[in-house]
Design an enzyme around this catalytic site. Structure first.
Site, PDB file in Angstrom:
ATOM      1  N   LYS A 289       0.854  -1.190   0.000  1.00 33.52           N
ATOM      2  CA  LYS A 289       0.000   0.000   0.000  1.00 33.52           C
ATOM      3  C   LYS A 289       0.890   1.240   0.000  1.00 33.52           C
ATOM      4  CE  LYS A 289      -4.284   1.590   2.178  1.00 33.52           C
ATOM      5  NZ  LYS A 289      -5.249   1.356   3.278  1.00 33.52           N
ATOM      6  N   GLU A 375     -18.344  -6.746  11.563  1.00 35.66           N
ATOM      7  CA  GLU A 375     -19.266  -6.061  12.468  1.00 35.66           C
ATOM      8  C   GLU A 375     -20.249  -7.017  13.131  1.00 35.66           C
ATOM      9  OE1 GLU A 375     -17.652  -3.137   9.579  1.00 35.66           O
ATOM     10  OE2 GLU A 375     -18.639  -5.096   9.344  1.00 35.66           O
ATOM     11  N   ARG A 403     -24.422  -3.270   9.215  1.00 29.84           N
ATOM     12  CA  ARG A 403     -24.046  -4.632   8.832  1.00 29.84           C
ATOM     13  C   ARG A 403     -24.233  -5.618   9.977  1.00 29.84           C
ATOM     14  NH1 ARG A 403     -18.953  -4.083   4.785  1.00 29.84           N
ATOM     15  NH2 ARG A 403     -19.558  -6.233   4.489  1.00 29.84           N
TER      16      ARG A 403
END
Length: 641
Positions: A289, A375, A403
């Site tokens: 990244k 979640e 979620r």
């Protein structure tokens, strides 16, 4: 304006089809130009930088090998889609990204045929890609044609159960499907959990594979000259706790890991599977990244999200803060309370910094849990902690808590377990647009029996709400607060334990009362200043609680005024609806009270600054003033002399 990089090859690209005219060496140079253009664009707009830089070569390779938009390229979350947008006819608008009326920061079906599936929340790509693959085989005919389906999903997103549900189904259906596992050891925060450790072993305990041994789990896909070498490589690692075992058990042919920044590896592997695959294939790609831009590579979040910045230094151009952020106030307050109560613990779903729990984790690492992008698990895990005698705070953005809603209902509310929900990013959030707006939590939490729901009007009120949440052991409790800085109010030394279900009077007036829930109170105050010039002096109250309602306060406001207006940063069905229900049951409307409820409109509001979004929503000071004038039958603002 930053100087534009020289991009002679990129200048020749109007659509991905143009890449097929380039040699492999030209594609490598194109990737270099694409990285430079991405950096230059984001330096002017701000936005998600590191994720896109990590997939530049992969983006080039995928578009060079596959035939988009006939082939459906689906980016999971799609923070990393900026290079994709540049290559797919949107380069001329890339410097509008995340701006009002500009490009979305995520993939969006209405924006381009090259975005076959919209994203912004994680772990949906494999499910969507499988849907496209099955639709193709059933004769579905989208406007862009029915070709292959390719899902690009990060290792962080692979921590969510939905990804495995999709892979399990895909392995069972045996449809031709490609999953690119973009493994950069980084989501927004460093990934956690056993899956992350498993991926680490895949490349730390085995050789870094070349094309000859990359296909140890999918030997038959390789050209004949390579098959013997690949078989030998597979034999060499037999019995080791590495390789594509998990993915192969789910029914996928596994290739990798391979270097995601090396087109000499990417292109042959993608061309091979494109030519030969018959069922689901997972290609494990290692990337970094922020690759290719030192300030992003060295940043703790690898340049996940940035303000505008100087390309040379990487220095971000952020305006100085005049007040603490709501997130920081929450993190600091919870950390202070935990020093006196060893039962307080905290749960987050891959967002320790974003929720302020990094502060808590530094002080109390054994009591802070990052469950990854999960979640549903996080909510039920917190429920288990509460049942086990702890006082868990489950800190999740409003949009992500959606979620875990079934778990909120089934595992928390029905069992009346005292889980404390810190609902960050409530209301409209600006540049992330509709996908991240916290528009629904007031409605979806307030309708649950036994739930206590609070909203902070400012940062001092937030501090006061963390304290009663910590002390509340009689069922679940939630408090919501927005993104960004507070109002700049004076902060108390400690939060006081508020009386549950009691609002507060802000100012006494006459004729019309405004009952505010949340941070629109600041706009209500501004509207009242303007109304005073007209001789209108509204009463203003801060509800603090959507559930339980302050019945005495509401009925008093209704009895003493001609009109009552509620205002909230949430969709219809929330606070105002509960107030209207109370007034109806008490027969208040029978005596002629004029009632209005100001809520978010029944549309998804596109990205802009929060101020612009609230203006569109009709919840700014000007619209509040107009609502007061309207309900009192006074001449409208637009007809002033």
């Amino acid at each position: 304006m930053a100087s534009r990089p020289e991009t002679p090859l990129l200048d020749r690209v109007s659509t991905p089809a143009d890449l097929k005219r380039f040699s492999d060496s030209e594609l490598a140079r194109l990737a270099h130009e694409l990285r430079a253009e991405t950096i230059a664009a984001v330096s002017e707009t701000g936005g998600h930088l590191g994720a896109g830089l990590g997939v530049v070569e992969l983006t080039v390779a995928l578009h060079a090998v596959f035939d988009t938009p006939r082939d459906k390229l689906i980016w999971d979350v799609s923070h990393q889609s900026y290079p994709h947008k540049i290559l797919t006819g949107r380069r001329d608008r890339i410097r509008t990204i995340r701006q009002k009326d500009g490009l979305s920061g995520f993939t969006k079906r209405s924006e381009s045929p090259y975005d076959p599936f919209g994203a912004a929340h994680s772990s949906t790509s494999i499910s969507a890609a499988l849907g496209f693959a099955v639709a193709r085989d059933l004769g579905g005919a989208p406007d862009t044609g029915a070709g292959d389906a390719i899902a690009v999903i990060g290792d962080g997103a692979m921590s969510a159960g939905m990804a495995y549900e999709a892979m399990n189904n895909a392995g069972h259906l045996k449809k031709r499907l490609f999953v690119i596992l973009n493994d950069n050891e980084m989501s927004i925060a460093p990934p956690t959990g056993a899956m992350s450790s498993y991926l680490m072993r895949l490349y730390s305990e085995a050789p870094f594979h070349t094309i000859k041994d990359a296909a140890k789990g999918a030997v038959s896909l390789l050209p004949e000259p390579f098959q013997q070498g690949a078989k030998r490589a597979k034999e060499m690692i037999k019995g080791m706790a590495v390789g594509g075992t998990l993915f192969e058990a789910l029914g996928f042919s596994y290739l990798g890991p391979i270097d995601g920044h090396d087109l000499d590896q990417l292109l042959p592997v993608l061309r091979t599977v494109h030519q030969r695959a018959t069922g689901p294939v997972l290609i494990h790609v290692l990337t970094k990244k922020g690759k290719g831009y030192a300030p992003a590579e060295t940043a703790s979040d690898k340049g996940h999200a940035t303000a505008k910045f100087d390309v040379v230094t990487g220095q971000q151009k952020k305006a100085p803060s005049n007040a603490p952020s709501y997130t920081k106030v929450f993190g600091e307050t919870l950390t202070a309370l935990a020093s006196d109560d060893p039962r307080i613990c905290a749960v987050t779903a891959a967002m320790p910094d974003g929720t302020g729990l990094n502060l808590f984790a530094e002080r109390y690492p054994s009591r802070c849990f990052d469950v990854g992008i999960a979640e549903q698990h996080g909510v039920t895990f917190a429920a288990g902690l509460a049942a086990g005698g702890m006082r868990p705070f489950c800190a999740i953005y409003s949009t992500f808590l959606q979620r875990g809603y079934d778990q909120v209902v089934h595992d928390v509310a029905i069992q009346r377990l005292p889980v404390r929900f810190a609902v960050d990013r409530a209301g409209l959030v600006g540049a992330d647009g509709a996908t991240h707006a916290g528009s629904y939590d007031i409605a979806y939490l307030s309708n649950l029996p036994g739930f206590t729901v609070m909203a902070a009007a400012d940062e001092a009120e937030l501090k006061h709400m963390v304290a009663p949440a910590a002390a509340h052991d009689d069922g679940p409790i939630a408090f919501r607060y927005p993104r960004g800085e507070g109002e700049g109010v004076e902060m108390p030394e400690r939060g006081e334990v508020l009386e549950i279900g009691r609002g507060r009077m802000i100012r006494e007036g006459k004729r019309v009362a405004i009952l505010s829930f949340g941070t629109r109170l600041g706009e209500v105050r501004k509207a009242c200043e303007t109304l005073e010039a007209r001789g209108i002096s509204p009463t203003v109250a801060d509800a603090r609680f959507a559930k339980p309602l302050d019945r005495d306060l509401i009925l008093r406001l209704a009895a003493e005024h001609e009109a009552l207006i509620t205002i909230e940063e949430g969709a219809v069905g929330g606070f105002g609806s509960h107030v209207a229900q109370l007034l109806a049951e008490e027969g208040v409307f029978d005596s002629g009270l004029r009632f209005r409820s100001m809520v978010l409109p029944d549309v998804f509001i596109d990205q802009a600054s929060p101020a612009d979004m609230y203006a569109v929503a009709g919840l700014d000071a000007e619209k509040i003033e107009a609502k007061v004038l309207s309900v009192l039958g006074v001449e409208s603002i637009g007809k002033r002399a």
